[in-house]
Design a protein around this motif. Sequence first.
Motif, PDB file in Angstrom:
ATOM      1  N   ARG A 174      -3.723  -4.479   6.495  1.00 17.86           N
ATOM      2  CA  ARG A 174      -2.325  -4.702   6.063  1.00 17.86           C
ATOM      3  C   ARG A 174      -1.877  -3.586   5.128  1.00 17.86           C
ATOM      4  O   ARG A 174      -0.753  -3.095   5.221  1.00 17.86           O
ATOM      5  CB  ARG A 174      -2.197  -6.071   5.387  1.00 17.86           C
ATOM      6  N   ASP A 175      -2.771  -3.161   4.235  1.00 21.88           N
ATOM      7  CA  ASP A 175      -2.443  -2.047   3.335  1.00 21.88           C
ATOM      8  C   ASP A 175      -2.185  -0.760   4.117  1.00 21.88           C
ATOM      9  O   ASP A 175      -1.270   0.003   3.790  1.00 21.88           O
ATOM     10  CB  ASP A 175      -3.563  -1.817   2.319  1.00 21.88           C
ATOM     11  N   ILE A 176      -2.958  -0.525   5.152  1.00 25.81           N
ATOM     12  CA  ILE A 176      -2.758   0.668   5.977  1.00 25.81           C
ATOM     13  C   ILE A 176      -1.381   0.616   6.629  1.00 25.81           C
ATOM     14  O   ILE A 176      -0.643   1.615   6.629  1.00 25.81           O
ATOM     15  CB  ILE A 176      -3.873   0.799   7.042  1.00 25.81           C
ATOM     16  N   LEU A 177      -1.010  -0.539   7.164  1.00 33.35           N
ATOM     17  CA  LEU A 177       0.308  -0.669   7.795  1.00 33.35           C
ATOM     18  C   LEU A 177       1.421  -0.396   6.783  1.00 33.35           C
ATOM     19  O   LEU A 177       2.408   0.277   7.105  1.00 33.35           O
ATOM     20  CB  LEU A 177       0.475  -2.061   8.411  1.00 33.35           C
ATOM     21  N   GLU A 178       1.259  -0.905   5.572  1.00 37.16           N
ATOM     22  CA  GLU A 178       2.272  -0.653   4.545  1.00 37.16           C
ATOM     23  C   GLU A 178       2.358   0.825   4.195  1.00 37.16           C
ATOM     24  O   GLU A 178       3.442   1.358   3.983  1.00 37.16           O
ATOM     25  CB  GLU A 178       1.978  -1.490   3.295  1.00 37.16           C
ATOM     26  N   MET A 179       1.221   1.496   4.150  1.00 37.23           N
ATOM     27  CA  MET A 179       1.208   2.938   3.876  1.00 37.23           C
ATOM     28  C   MET A 179       1.981   3.708   4.939  1.00 37.23           C
ATOM     29  O   MET A 179       2.655   4.688   4.638  1.00 37.23           O
ATOM     30  CB  MET A 179      -0.224   3.471   3.867  1.00 37.23           C
ATOM     31  N   LEU A 180       1.846   3.267   6.164  1.00 41.60           N
ATOM     32  CA  LEU A 180       2.451   3.991   7.284  1.00 41.60           C
ATOM     33  C   LEU A 180       3.935   3.676   7.472  1.00 41.60           C
ATOM     34  O   LEU A 180       4.595   4.303   8.300  1.00 41.60           O
ATOM     35  CB  LEU A 180       1.675   3.696   8.574  1.00 41.60           C
ATOM     36  N   ARG A 181       4.471   2.755   6.694  1.00 39.46           N
ATOM     37  CA  ARG A 181       5.910   2.446   6.784  1.00 39.46           C
ATOM     38  C   ARG A 181       6.764   3.662   6.498  1.00 39.46           C
ATOM     39  O   ARG A 181       7.833   3.821   7.054  1.00 39.46           O
ATOM     40  CB  ARG A 181       6.300   1.346   5.786  1.00 39.46           C
TER      41      ARG A 181
END
Length: 120
Positions: free
Chosen positions: A14-21
Amino acid sequence: MDEVVEAIADPIRRDILEMLRDGRLAAGDIAARFPVSRPAVSRHLRVLRRAGLVRDEVVGRQRFYRLETGPLAALVEWLARFDRPGGWEHRLDALETEVYRTRRERRGRPGHAAGETRTA
Protein backbone atom coordinates in the motif's frame (compact mmCIF):
# COMPACT_ATOMS: atom_id res chain seq x y z
CA MET A 1 -10.72 -8.32 -7.78
CA ASP A 2 -9.41 -10.99 -5.35
CA GLU A 3 -5.86 -10.57 -6.67
CA VAL A 4 -6.10 -6.80 -6.13
CA VAL A 5 -7.39 -7.27 -2.57
CA GLU A 6 -4.56 -9.70 -1.80
CA ALA A 7 -2.02 -7.28 -3.27
CA ILE A 8 -3.17 -4.30 -1.19
CA ALA A 9 -3.49 -6.36 1.99
CA ASP A 10 0.18 -5.78 2.77
CA PRO A 11 1.10 -2.36 4.26
CA ILE A 12 4.38 -2.17 2.32
CA ARG A 13 2.54 -2.66 -0.96
CA ARG A 14 0.00 0.00 0.00
CA ASP A 15 2.89 2.36 0.78
CA ILE A 16 4.42 1.62 -2.62
CA LEU A 17 1.13 2.46 -4.34
CA GLU A 18 0.94 5.74 -2.44
CA MET A 19 4.51 6.58 -3.46
CA LEU A 20 3.66 6.01 -7.09
CA ARG A 21 0.64 8.35 -7.02
CA ASP A 22 2.88 11.30 -7.82
CA GLY A 23 4.60 9.63 -10.77
CA ARG A 24 6.99 6.88 -11.71
CA LEU A 25 9.91 5.85 -9.53
CA ALA A 26 12.95 3.68 -10.05
CA ALA A 27 12.94 0.34 -8.24
CA GLY A 28 16.05 1.37 -6.29
CA ASP A 29 14.38 4.58 -5.09
CA ILE A 30 11.37 2.60 -3.92
CA ALA A 31 13.54 0.03 -2.12
CA ALA A 32 15.59 2.76 -0.40
CA ARG A 33 12.48 3.98 1.43
CA PHE A 34 11.88 0.71 3.28
CA PRO A 35 13.72 -1.05 6.11
CA VAL A 36 13.44 -4.40 4.30
CA SER A 37 15.89 -5.88 1.79
CA ARG A 38 15.86 -4.99 -1.90
CA PRO A 39 14.84 -8.55 -2.84
CA ALA A 40 11.86 -8.26 -0.46
CA VAL A 41 10.77 -5.00 -2.11
CA SER A 42 11.26 -6.65 -5.49
CA ARG A 43 8.85 -9.42 -4.45
CA HIS A 44 6.29 -6.81 -3.35
CA LEU A 45 6.64 -5.07 -6.71
CA ARG A 46 6.14 -8.39 -8.49
CA VAL A 47 2.87 -9.00 -6.58
CA LEU A 48 1.66 -5.51 -7.50
CA ARG A 49 2.64 -6.06 -11.14
CA ARG A 50 0.79 -9.40 -11.31
CA ALA A 51 -2.33 -7.74 -9.89
CA GLY A 52 -2.02 -5.07 -12.60
CA LEU A 53 -1.59 -2.28 -10.06
CA VAL A 54 1.83 -1.19 -11.37
CA ARG A 55 3.59 -1.26 -14.73
CA ASP A 56 7.31 -1.44 -15.13
CA GLU A 57 9.56 0.01 -17.80
CA VAL A 58 13.25 -0.67 -18.28
CA VAL A 59 15.32 2.37 -19.16
CA GLY A 60 19.00 1.54 -19.51
CA ARG A 61 19.95 -0.33 -16.38
CA GLN A 62 17.05 0.97 -14.29
CA ARG A 63 13.53 -0.37 -13.92
CA PHE A 64 10.85 2.27 -13.37
CA TYR A 65 7.41 1.61 -11.91
CA ARG A 66 4.22 3.59 -12.35
CA LEU A 67 0.78 3.24 -10.81
CA GLU A 68 -2.11 1.67 -12.72
CA THR A 69 -5.45 2.52 -11.10
CA GLY A 70 -7.69 0.58 -13.50
CA PRO A 71 -7.74 -2.66 -11.47
CA LEU A 72 -8.89 -0.71 -8.41
CA ALA A 73 -12.15 0.31 -10.16
CA ALA A 74 -13.93 -3.01 -9.53
CA LEU A 75 -12.90 -2.93 -5.87
CA VAL A 76 -14.02 0.68 -5.46
CA GLU A 77 -17.37 -0.14 -7.08
CA TRP A 78 -17.87 -3.14 -4.81
CA LEU A 79 -16.96 -1.16 -1.68
CA ALA A 80 -19.28 1.69 -2.68
CA ARG A 81 -22.25 -0.66 -2.35
CA PHE A 82 -21.74 -0.58 1.40
CA ASP A 83 -21.82 3.20 1.52
CA ARG A 84 -24.93 3.76 -0.61
CA PRO A 85 -28.37 3.49 0.91
CA GLY A 86 -30.18 0.49 -0.47
CA GLY A 87 -33.66 -0.93 -0.44
CA TRP A 88 -35.81 0.32 2.40
CA GLU A 89 -33.18 2.65 3.79
CA HIS A 90 -33.22 4.64 0.54
CA ARG A 91 -37.04 4.77 0.50
CA LEU A 92 -37.23 5.88 4.13
CA ASP A 93 -34.71 8.66 3.42
CA ALA A 94 -36.90 9.83 0.54
CA LEU A 95 -39.98 9.75 2.77
CA GLU A 96 -38.21 11.79 5.46
CA THR A 97 -37.23 14.38 2.86
CA GLU A 98 -40.83 14.61 1.63
CA VAL A 99 -42.19 15.01 5.17
CA TYR A 100 -39.81 17.91 5.90
CA ARG A 101 -40.63 19.55 2.54
CA THR A 102 -44.39 19.30 3.24
CA ARG A 103 -43.96 20.77 6.72
CA ARG A 104 -42.01 23.74 5.33
CA GLU A 105 -44.66 24.39 2.71
CA ARG A 106 -47.45 24.29 5.28
CA ARG A 107 -45.63 26.71 7.59
CA GLY A 108 -45.37 29.19 4.76
CA ARG A 109 -49.17 29.30 4.10
CA PRO A 110 -51.38 31.97 5.71
CA GLY A 111 -53.35 30.70 8.69
CA HIS A 112 -50.80 28.04 9.55
CA ALA A 113 -48.59 29.99 11.94
CA ALA A 114 -46.77 28.20 14.72
CA GLY A 115 -49.06 27.43 17.62
CA GLU A 116 -52.29 27.80 15.63
CA THR A 117 -54.61 24.89 15.64
CA ARG A 118 -57.32 24.15 13.14
CA THR A 119 -60.81 23.50 14.32
CA ALA A 120 -63.49 21.91 12.24
